[in-house]
Design an enzyme around this catalytic site. Structure first.
Site, mmCIF file in Angstrom:
data_model
loop_
_atom_site.group_PDB
_atom_site.id
_atom_site.type_symbol
_atom_site.label_atom_id
_atom_site.label_comp_id
_atom_site.label_asym_id
_atom_site.label_seq_id
_atom_site.Cartn_x
_atom_site.Cartn_y
_atom_site.Cartn_z
ATOM 1 N N ASP A 8 -81.453 55.951 115.621
ATOM 2 C CA ASP A 8 -80.636 57.486 116.029
ATOM 3 C C ASP A 8 -79.924 57.182 117.325
ATOM 4 O OD1 ASP A 8 -82.483 58.238 114.064
ATOM 5 O OD2 ASP A 8 -83.570 59.701 115.403
ATOM 6 N N ASP A 46 -80.495 60.303 112.421
ATOM 7 C CA ASP A 46 -81.235 61.897 112.138
ATOM 8 C C ASP A 46 -80.100 62.358 111.638
ATOM 9 O OD1 ASP A 46 -83.375 63.279 113.027
ATOM 10 O OD2 ASP A 46 -82.396 64.140 114.556
ATOM 11 N N HIS A 48 -79.569 65.958 109.681
ATOM 12 C CA HIS A 48 -80.144 67.347 109.079
ATOM 13 C C HIS A 48 -79.302 68.038 108.636
ATOM 14 C CE1 HIS A 48 -83.610 66.379 111.706
ATOM 15 N NE2 HIS A 48 -83.148 66.682 112.698
ATOM 16 N N HIS A 80 -78.628 70.099 115.816
ATOM 17 C CA HIS A 80 -78.108 68.674 116.277
ATOM 18 C C HIS A 80 -77.980 67.784 114.897
ATOM 19 C CE1 HIS A 80 -82.588 68.246 116.128
ATOM 20 N NE2 HIS A 80 -82.374 67.057 115.979
ATOM 21 N N LYS A 105 -82.942 60.380 107.954
ATOM 22 C CA LYS A 105 -84.322 61.141 107.944
ATOM 23 C C LYS A 105 -84.029 62.653 108.525
ATOM 24 C CE LYS A 105 -85.259 59.529 112.403
ATOM 25 N NZ LYS A 105 -84.878 60.878 113.128
ATOM 26 N N CYS A 150 -88.691 59.925 118.071
ATOM 27 C CA CYS A 150 -88.341 59.042 116.866
ATOM 28 C C CYS A 150 -88.924 57.542 117.087
ATOM 29 C CB CYS A 150 -86.843 58.935 116.504
ATOM 30 S SG CYS A 150 -86.611 60.684 115.616
HETATM 31 C C1 VGL Z 1 -85.076 63.144 117.693
HETATM 32 C C2 VGL Z 1 -85.691 65.186 118.533
HETATM 33 C C3 VGL Z 1 -85.199 65.882 117.256
HETATM 34 C C4 VGL Z 1 -85.213 61.631 117.853
HETATM 35 C C5 VGL Z 1 -84.796 63.902 116.688
HETATM 36 O O1 VGL Z 1 -84.311 60.798 117.157
HETATM 37 O O2 VGL Z 1 -86.138 61.137 118.682
HETATM 38 N N1 VGL Z 1 -85.919 63.974 118.542
HETATM 39 N N2 VGL Z 1 -84.738 64.948 116.386
HETATM 40 ZN ZN ZN Z 2 -83.537 65.623 114.707
#
Ligand code: VGL
Ligand code: ZN
Length: 206
Positions: A8, A46, A48, A80, A105, A150
């Site tokens: 990420d 990440d 979404h 995000h 993911k 993550c």
């Molecule tokens: C993450 C919070 C929300 C991460 C992803 O990549 O650690 N943290 N979404």
């Molecule tokens: Zn996230």
């Protein structure tokens, strides 16, 4: 044979991003510098959909508030890493030439996913574990964001799946909603059998 999992490293987690981490930009050159030490390199994003369950806006609530989801708890985040947006792209400057495959993911609107292996419900796999096993890659090294989400959940899943897991701690950054979250995450990973090292400890042949 060493495999690097870059977790990420995306615009939205960089300083000033939607879920920005103050010094996250510093890890980009650190990761670039260690990529040559690895035989295989994979990355996760990440990823979404709009109105994802983990977004505070989706529930007309505030970031940091929590909701119950099934038997667990979901922390709500600012919007995000929305699929296809600039914020979800790899951060500027990250060397991508050696990245063999990218695993996404958090794409199910109703289930969050911190781990790069499974979503929180543990029903959906990202395909990473099968890919690694098929290619006999068992010695995994983790860098990226965030140490306390993550990276933490990915490393715990990796250990449970039977992989060897090492965290390169100075090539990761934590969100630290609580100031001790990074330390707690490192301890939790070490307790389950992960090795925690600094980038300077990496050796070319192992
Ligand atoms: C993450 C919070 C929300 C991460 C992803 O990549 O650690 N943290 N979404
Ligand atoms: Zn996230």
């Amino acid at each position: 044979m060493k495999t690097l999992i870059i977790t990420d490293v995306q615009h939205d987690f960089m300083p000033g991003g939607a879920l920005g981490i103050a010094t996250a930009n510093e890890i980009v050159p650190e990761i670039n510098a260690i990529i040559p030490f690895f035989d295989h390199v994979f990355a996760t994003l990440d990823w979404h959909p709009p109105h994802h369950i983990s977004f505070a806006d989706t529930h007309k609530m505030k970031p940091g508030e929590r909701i119950r989801v099934g038997t667990g708890e979901q922390i709500l985040w600012p919007v995000h890493c929305v699929q296809g947006t600039w914020g979800a792209e790899f951060a500027d400057g990250l060397h991508r030439e050696k990245i063999e495959a990218v695993f996404h993911k958090g794409s199910d609107p109703k289930v969050d996913s911190y781990s790069t292996f499974f979503d929180q419900s543990r029903r959906r796999s990202t395909g990473l574990a099968d890919h690694l096993k098929k290619h006999n890659l068992h010695n995994l090294y983790f860098v990226g964001l965030a140490t306390d989400y993550c990276v933490l959940y990915s490393v715990l899943d990796a250990l449970e799946l039977g992989f060897a897991a090492t965290v390169i701690r100075d090539a990761c950054r934590a969100i630290n909603l609580d100031k001790w979250d990074e330390e707690k995450a490192l301890r939790a990973m070490r307790d389950k059998g992960a090795k925690i090292i600094f980038a300077s400890e990496l050796k070319k042949r192992e």
